[in-house]
Design a protein around this motif. Structure first.
Motif, mmCIF file in Angstrom:
data_model
loop_
_atom_site.group_PDB
_atom_site.id
_atom_site.type_symbol
_atom_site.label_atom_id
_atom_site.label_comp_id
_atom_site.label_asym_id
_atom_site.label_seq_id
_atom_site.Cartn_x
_atom_site.Cartn_y
_atom_site.Cartn_z
ATOM 1 N N THR A 1 0.826 -1.209 0.000
ATOM 2 C CA THR A 1 0.000 0.000 0.000
ATOM 3 C C THR A 1 0.858 1.255 0.000
ATOM 4 O OG1 THR A 1 -1.801 -1.130 1.151
ATOM 5 C CG2 THR A 1 -1.791 1.268 1.248
ATOM 6 N N LEU A 2 1.876 1.281 0.846
ATOM 7 C CA LEU A 2 2.763 2.446 0.904
ATOM 8 C C LEU A 2 3.443 2.676 -0.434
ATOM 9 C CD1 LEU A 2 4.441 1.995 4.407
ATOM 10 C CD2 LEU A 2 3.006 3.909 3.698
ATOM 11 N N PHE A 3 3.932 1.595 -1.052
ATOM 12 C CA PHE A 3 4.638 1.745 -2.323
ATOM 13 C C PHE A 3 3.688 2.230 -3.417
ATOM 14 C CE2 PHE A 3 6.568 0.202 -6.269
ATOM 15 C CZ PHE A 3 7.857 0.684 -6.111
ATOM 16 N N ALA A 4 2.510 1.595 -3.506
ATOM 17 C CA ALA A 4 1.559 1.957 -4.571
ATOM 18 C C ALA A 4 1.030 3.371 -4.374
ATOM 19 C CB ALA A 4 0.406 0.951 -4.598
ATOM 20 N N PHE A 5 0.652 3.700 -3.138
ATOM 21 C CA PHE A 5 0.084 5.026 -2.882
ATOM 22 C C PHE A 5 1.074 6.119 -3.249
ATOM 23 C CE2 PHE A 5 -0.561 8.722 -0.149
ATOM 24 C CZ PHE A 5 -1.899 9.009 -0.381
ATOM 25 N N ASN A 6 2.328 5.951 -2.854
ATOM 26 C CA ASN A 6 3.303 7.007 -3.089
ATOM 27 C C ASN A 6 3.795 7.039 -4.529
ATOM 28 O OD1 ASN A 6 4.096 8.496 -0.441
ATOM 29 N ND2 ASN A 6 3.740 6.374 0.138
ATOM 30 N N ALA A 7 3.649 5.932 -5.245
ATOM 31 C CA ALA A 7 3.978 5.959 -6.672
ATOM 32 C C ALA A 7 2.996 6.843 -7.442
ATOM 33 C CB ALA A 7 3.952 4.539 -7.231
ATOM 34 N N PHE A 8 1.747 6.907 -6.953
ATOM 35 C CA PHE A 8 0.726 7.691 -7.642
ATOM 36 C C PHE A 8 0.436 9.031 -6.965
ATOM 37 C CE2 PHE A 8 -0.232 3.247 -8.676
ATOM 38 C CZ PHE A 8 -0.222 3.309 -10.049
ATOM 39 N N LEU A 9 1.120 9.293 -5.859
ATOM 40 C CA LEU A 9 0.831 10.493 -5.077
ATOM 41 C C LEU A 9 1.096 11.780 -5.842
ATOM 42 C CD1 LEU A 9 0.311 11.889 -2.254
ATOM 43 C CD2 LEU A 9 2.768 11.670 -1.876
ATOM 44 N N SER A 10 2.192 11.820 -6.582
ATOM 45 C CA SER A 10 2.641 13.083 -7.169
ATOM 46 C C SER A 10 1.634 13.669 -8.139
ATOM 47 C CB SER A 10 3.989 12.885 -7.872
ATOM 48 O OG SER A 10 3.879 11.889 -8.874
ATOM 49 N N ALA A 11 0.938 12.804 -8.889
ATOM 50 C CA ALA A 11 -0.008 13.318 -9.878
ATOM 51 C C ALA A 11 -1.143 14.088 -9.224
ATOM 52 C CB ALA A 11 -0.569 12.160 -10.706
ATOM 53 N N ALA A 12 -1.522 13.695 -8.015
ATOM 54 C CA ALA A 12 -2.663 14.319 -7.349
ATOM 55 C C ALA A 12 -2.267 15.507 -6.476
ATOM 56 C CB ALA A 12 -3.394 13.276 -6.492
ATOM 57 N N ALA A 13 -1.146 15.409 -5.766
ATOM 58 C CA ALA A 13 -0.824 16.414 -4.756
ATOM 59 C C ALA A 13 0.163 17.482 -5.219
ATOM 60 C CB ALA A 13 -0.263 15.715 -3.509
ATOM 61 N N LEU A 14 1.101 17.134 -6.082
ATOM 62 C CA LEU A 14 2.178 18.067 -6.386
ATOM 63 C C LEU A 14 1.771 19.296 -7.201
ATOM 64 C CD1 LEU A 14 5.233 15.728 -6.896
ATOM 65 C CD2 LEU A 14 4.690 17.190 -4.963
ATOM 66 N N PRO A 15 0.765 19.215 -8.075
ATOM 67 C CA PRO A 15 0.350 20.462 -8.733
ATOM 68 C C PRO A 15 -0.047 21.553 -7.740
ATOM 69 C CG PRO A 15 -0.548 18.604 -9.914
ATOM 70 C CD PRO A 15 0.080 18.046 -8.667
ATOM 71 N N SER A 16 -0.699 21.168 -6.646
ATOM 72 C CA SER A 16 -1.055 22.156 -5.616
ATOM 73 C C SER A 16 0.186 22.656 -4.892
ATOM 74 C CB SER A 16 -2.035 21.541 -4.609
ATOM 75 O OG SER A 16 -3.254 21.211 -5.240
ATOM 76 N N ALA A 17 1.156 21.752 -4.689
ATOM 77 C CA ALA A 17 2.409 22.180 -4.055
ATOM 78 C C ALA A 17 3.130 23.206 -4.922
ATOM 79 C CB ALA A 17 3.307 20.966 -3.819
ATOM 80 N N VAL A 18 3.097 23.007 -6.220
ATOM 81 C CA VAL A 18 3.739 23.949 -7.142
ATOM 82 C C VAL A 18 3.050 25.311 -7.097
ATOM 83 C CG1 VAL A 18 4.096 24.454 -9.586
ATOM 84 C CG2 VAL A 18 4.725 22.219 -8.671
ATOM 85 N N ARG A 19 1.719 25.297 -7.015
ATOM 86 C CA ARG A 19 1.003 26.576 -6.945
ATOM 87 C C ARG A 19 1.377 27.356 -5.686
ATOM 88 N NH1 ARG A 19 -3.245 23.532 -9.281
ATOM 89 N NH2 ARG A 19 -4.151 23.062 -7.248
ATOM 90 N N GLU A 20 1.676 26.655 -4.605
ATOM 91 C CA GLU A 20 2.052 27.322 -3.350
ATOM 92 C C GLU A 20 3.525 27.682 -3.300
ATOM 93 O OE1 GLU A 20 2.523 26.119 1.345
ATOM 94 O OE2 GLU A 20 0.807 25.301 0.247
#
Length: 472
Positions: free
Chosen positions: A29-48
């Protein structure tokens, strides 16, 4: 020698094996979740935080360090023991998570993602290494079936969950959700996983081999975002470096890999080729299908994602279904059929896109998923059974690393093929459809190479005496 191997689903979820099953599920779960995490969360991180020009590196660094960590996992287990290795690297992963979640700029996010990748690469590889150590051979297909379901749930739920946390709270919350999972994982490891034996003697640090693997993987990742001619040079250089790493490892006193890794003269080596080439082939749809559906059929993101999810559902369901197969002869048939289904599915997806026929495309997606689902577990089991008792840790730990390398290489090659065929410059549907033909033809070619490697693997497996693990 018996041709049947019995095992029941109730056993891996029963009192004896449930804690270990839970640990493996958490690791996946940890490996799969974090493999796909960037697509969902990082665009918002870039905006900030800014730094849109380096956002792709958040995934690249995670992948590169995960592969390097996975390559070193068996050696870490040998030196530190199972429990210390799992706990230590889980805490390193946690440190990377906290660094990324508290970042004040994108460069700090990248550092956190690299540390996350290193920790999780080792944890995922060690979880695979624990399978033959903690489960008898008869239960291994059930464990792989369980992992396929967990991976699919994490792959579908991970982006959705990360997206919801980002939208409702913050992108930082999407990272911090890892914290309770890691803490539960560490507690479970302390309670269940044996310390394991630590080998005596002095060791050298395999720095040259790990550096070679890391640079080679980085070149593969970079080739996906460069011009076709430069990309081809990077891929050739990467192949040379990775081949050099294998060559150096075979001559090392303390090896990272089994001595017959990627040799076509053994069932283990041939099996690793199958395990590498199938993800390379599958990357064509994994990377481009959702985008193509939005371009060609005007699907929204959700509709396109649901269509793409048919592959994962078919993978999970077929993996669970064939986990009940007991005859080794039938398992060998499934291994051979997997790459053929993958090749046929890729052809059907291409046909569906060219003819604008959703039913054909969905059948293709199901065939791709079934190709992976019916064969992956038995490819891994056959590799483990063919491996000697002294090499099983290295062999098992190399499996997720090989799969990650296949995904990275496949994504890079898909990008090179699409770019060379003019996909980025295609302005209308006809040009887009023409540009993806080489991409799918290349992918089907790799699936057929995987089929040839599977034939070789099955032939050699028949001739290889079963290890004590296989007799359990």
């Amino acid at each position: 020698m018996s041709e049947t191997v019995e095992g029941r689903w109730a056993e891996i979820f029963g009192p004896r094996y449930l804690p270990v099953t839970t640990i493996l599920a958490l690791g996946v779960t940890l490996f799969a979740f974090n493999a796909f995490l960037s697509a969902a969360a990082l665009p918002s991180a870039v905006r900030e935080l800014g730094g849109v020009e380096i956002i792709s590196w958040a995934t690249t660094l995670y992948l590169v360090f995960a592969i390097v960590g996975g390559a070193a996992a068996a050696l870490l287990k040998q030196r530190m023991g199972s429990r210390r290795s799992l706990i230590g690297l889980a805490l390193i992963f946690l440190a990377g998570t906290l660094i990324a979640a508290t970042a004040g700029d994108m460069s700090q996010v990248l550092v956190g993602r690299a540390i996350q990748g290193l920790g999780e690469g080792v944890v995922a590889a060690l979880c695979f290494a624990l399978i033959p150590e903690l489960f008898p051979s008869r239960l291994v297909p059930k464990v792989f079936g369980m992992q396929a379901v967990v991976w699919a749930m994490a792959a579908f739920g991970g982006p959705a969950g990360a997206g919801a946390l980002t939208e409702l709270i913050s992108w930082r919350a999407a990272f911090l959700i890892n914290v309770p999972f890691v803490l539960v994982f560490v507690i479970m490891v302390l309670a269940v996983v044996p310390r394991g034996k630590r080998a005596d003697g002095a060791y050298g640090f395999p720095g040259l081999r790990l550096l070679t693997i890391g640079i080679g993987t980085m070149m593969v990742a970079l080739s996906a975002v460069t011009e076709p001619v430069v990309a081809a040079g990077l891929l050739i250089s990467a192949a040379a470096l990775l081949a050099t790493a294998v060559w150096l490892d075979r001559r090392a006193t303390q090896r990272l890999m089994p001595p017959d890794a990627f040799s076509l003269h053994s069932a283990v080596g041939s099996g690793l080729w199958v395990f590498l080439l199938m993800p390379v082939a599958g990357a064509a749809t994994a990377v481009y299908l959702i985008m193509l559906l939005q371009q060609l059929w005007n699907y929204g993101p959700t509709q396109a994602a649901i269509t793409g999810a048919f592959m994962g559902v078919a993978w999970s369901l077929s993996s669970v279904t064939v986990a009940n197969v007991r005859q080794r002869s039938t398992r060998r048939i499934l291994i051979r059929c997997g790459p053929l289904l993958l090749a046929a599915g890729l052809g059907l997806v291409l046909m569906g896109l060219e003819l604008t026929q959703l039913p054909i495309l969905l059948i293709g997606q199901v065939a791709i998923g079934m190709g992976f689902g019916i064969s992956n577990g038995y490819i891994m089991l056959t590799i483990m059974e063919a491996s000697t008792d002294t090499e099983r840790d290295r062999t098992s730990a190399l499996l997720p690393t090989t799969q990650s390398a296949g995904n990275a290489l496949g994504a890079a090659l898909a990008g090179v093929a699409a770019n060379a065929a003019g996909y980025p410059l295609a302005m209308d549907s006809g040009a887009v459809l023409a540009s993806i033909v080489p991409l799918f033809v290349m992918a089907m070619g790799f699936a057929l190479l995987a089929f040839l490697a599977a034939l070789r693997m099955v032939q050699l497996a028949r001739e290889t005496p079963l290890s004590t693990f296989a007799e359990e």
